[in-house]
Design a protein around this motif. Sequence first.
Motif, PDB file in Angstrom:
ATOM      1  N   THR A  62      42.445  49.917  37.941  1.00 18.59           N
ATOM      2  CA  THR A  62      41.416  48.933  37.604  1.00 18.59           C
ATOM      3  C   THR A  62      40.590  48.558  38.824  1.00 18.59           C
ATOM      4  OG1 THR A  62      42.764  47.993  35.833  1.00 18.59           O
ATOM      5  CG2 THR A  62      40.984  46.616  36.688  1.00 18.59           C
ATOM      6  N   ASP A 114      40.415  40.030  35.303  1.00 16.17           N
ATOM      7  CA  ASP A 114      39.611  40.108  34.072  1.00 16.17           C
ATOM      8  C   ASP A 114      38.733  38.866  33.928  1.00 16.17           C
ATOM      9  OD1 ASP A 114      40.788  42.517  33.483  1.00 16.17           O
ATOM     10  OD2 ASP A 114      42.267  41.681  32.097  1.00 16.17           O
ATOM     11  N   ARG A 121      34.580  38.825  33.876  1.00 18.04           N
ATOM     12  CA  ARG A 121      33.847  38.394  32.690  1.00 18.04           C
ATOM     13  C   ARG A 121      32.613  37.566  33.038  1.00 18.04           C
ATOM     14  NH1 ARG A 121      38.946  37.777  30.072  1.00 18.04           N
ATOM     15  NH2 ARG A 121      39.003  35.558  30.652  1.00 18.04           N
TER      16      ARG A 121
END
Length: 311
Positions: free
Chosen positions: A28, A92, A96
């Motif tokens: 990631t 995450d 966002r």
Amino acid sequence: MTEPLSITASVVGITTAAIGSVKFLYTTIGNIKDVPTALGNIRSDLQAVEPVLQELYTVLESEDSQVLLIDDIKGAVENCNSACSTFQKSLDHWMRHATKYKAFWAEWTDRVKVGIFEQGTINVFKGRLNDCKSTLIMALSTSSVLLIALGRLTVTRQGFMMKEVKDSMLKSNELRLDKEKARANRELAAIESSLKQLSVSIRDAVNEESKRNLEQLLEEMQEQKASNEVFRKTCEEALFETKNIHNGIEQEIKNTKADNNGRAVAGLINTPGEVRNIKQNISDTSARGGSFAGAGIIQDLNLSIPSSGNE
């Protein structure tokens, strides 16, 4: 009581999950464009911990997995898996807020330089990851040392090792464990100091958003403290086991008796593994009237089974 094989199987499952979490987070971060250095450096930490987890998995699948400090190992791997999952959620959340990677990371980097939230999360995660790696390395290396000292792992072409060499190897492991334990204690003092400062910052927070961020960081830091405690406990237990093999165990047992259908045992009753250099001074052991009395290295004894006479 949980059987050793089922405990080992559960640790294998947790280790498999942790390896997957480490790989996923590594990938990631690697896919993020223009990633800040502070975040990019985490990939090096992840890259360092993965082979240790892989080695643990291999050892757990071997016949000598019982030598490992399973309870501590399980806690360390669970902490690693939890740390990766928590950091993945934070990552995450940060992403966002971006519509474009470059614009987002430029803004995020500026905030890191002046704030404590993201940088604090990064530091806590790195600390937890390092504690996991250190715990596993200590347990795995001590396991190898004990197996060699007990003659269950051959390291020479002749298949044996001189007592002096084994003693030197055990002593070196003791010194290394002492240093690691001291390091863990220093890290604990730093964590506790940070927790106190953070509690004051929460009390003096200027707004609700700052307070929520600080409270989240406090929770993460408490998890870091738990990881540190597992590391310290592993050092202590590994040091205890090493000294048992190196220095031996001395016991003085007197007046072991059982009367009126009672049962009594004494001295290393269900000793796990093998122990060398046991020195015991046992005297006055007796059993009367169909009862049982025992002394010294009695393994797998079930006293719940009635005896039919003197044993």
